[in-house]
Scaffold this active site. Structure first.
Site, PDB file in Angstrom:
ATOM      1  N   GLY A  10     -35.113 -60.324 -38.633  1.00 14.94           N
ATOM      2  CA  GLY A  10     -35.860 -60.114 -39.869  1.00 14.94           C
ATOM      3  C   GLY A  10     -35.490 -61.003 -41.032  1.00 14.94           C
ATOM      4  N   ASP A  11     -34.479 -61.878 -40.879  1.00 16.02           N
ATOM      5  CA  ASP A  11     -34.049 -62.684 -42.033  1.00 16.02           C
ATOM      6  C   ASP A  11     -33.647 -64.104 -41.616  1.00 16.02           C
ATOM      7  OD1 ASP A  11     -33.593 -63.029 -44.740  1.00 16.02           O
ATOM      8  OD2 ASP A  11     -31.514 -62.334 -44.658  1.00 16.02           O
ATOM      9  N   PRO A  12     -34.558 -64.845 -40.967  1.00 15.66           N
ATOM     10  CA  PRO A  12     -34.202 -66.196 -40.483  1.00 15.66           C
ATOM     11  C   PRO A  12     -34.351 -67.285 -41.552  1.00 15.66           C
ATOM     12  CG  PRO A  12     -36.419 -65.688 -39.798  1.00 15.66           C
ATOM     13  CD  PRO A  12     -35.930 -64.478 -40.561  1.00 15.66           C
TER      14      PRO A  12
END
Length: 210
Positions: A10-12
């Site tokens: 969810g946080d690339p």
């Protein structure tokens, strides 16, 4: 990860992605910060694969049908705009800039939406969609900073969507059937890519004539 395994980081953002050289021009991508992960519902994953196949080919009927399954109803017509930058009735080739006429129509359409419409759309989205939208936005930002053409992302998504759609069938098949499915999947992707490139050439030809 998203289309085939149903597993979403969810946080690339750039600080969470390392490129590890492996020699001879090869590399591995190393993902950091595993605090925000989402495992997609199997049915949602398959429907999301179908949605991307429909978005790439601009299959209006299928997009609207999947919109009903996702629970967004009339707002499904905005899926092409959100994910590919085209309107649902666009004549522009995939990955190219939309026409001035289309931009005007989009502006008029969006101006007609009220806060109630926006709230209704966001609230109707399945929770899995919200994580995917965040991840997709970060990936777009990275690709933009790297100067990658828009159609590179779209073709990568299309390829993964096609393979992801056939994943369940491959898991349930014997060795020979898996080979057959692999060939059919590759042909399906090649067919889609040829259609996209033909559309791009047609637009370029029309621009040249103009």
């Amino acid at each position: 990860m998203i289309f085939i395994h149903g597993f979403v980081h969810g946080d690339p953002h750039p600080g969470n992605i390392l490129v590890s050289p492996r020699g001879q021009g090869r590399f591995s991508l190393v993902l950091l910060d595993h605090g925000i992960y989402k495992e997609l519902d199997p049915k949602f994953r398959l429907d999301y694969c179908k949605l991307w196949k429909a978005l790439i080919s601009l299959d209006v009927q299928k997009i609207l049908e999947l919109g009903e399954q996702f629970g967004v109803g009339k707002y499904a017509k905005y899926f092409p705009l959100i994910f590919t930058g085209r309107t649902i009735d666009s004549k522009s080739a995939l990955g190219t800039q939309i026409s001035g006429e289309e931009k005007t129509r989009i502006k008029q359409d969006l101006n007609s939406l009220g806060m109630d419409d926006i709230s209704s759309f966001m609230e109707s989205l399945p929770p899995d969609f919200l994580v995917i939208l965040r991840t997709d936005g970060l990936l777009r930002s990275i690709l933009g900073n790297l100067g990658a053409p828009r159609h590179v992302r779209l073709l990568a998504y299309a390829k993964c969507a096609i393979y992801g759609h056939e994943e369940q069938s491959r898991l349930e098949s014997g060795a020979i059937n898996r080979i057959t499915l692999q060939i059919k999947t590759s042909i399906s992707y090649l067919h889609l890519r040829i259609l996209i490139e033909l559309a791009r050439l047609l637009v370029q030809f029309n621009d040249y004539k103009h």
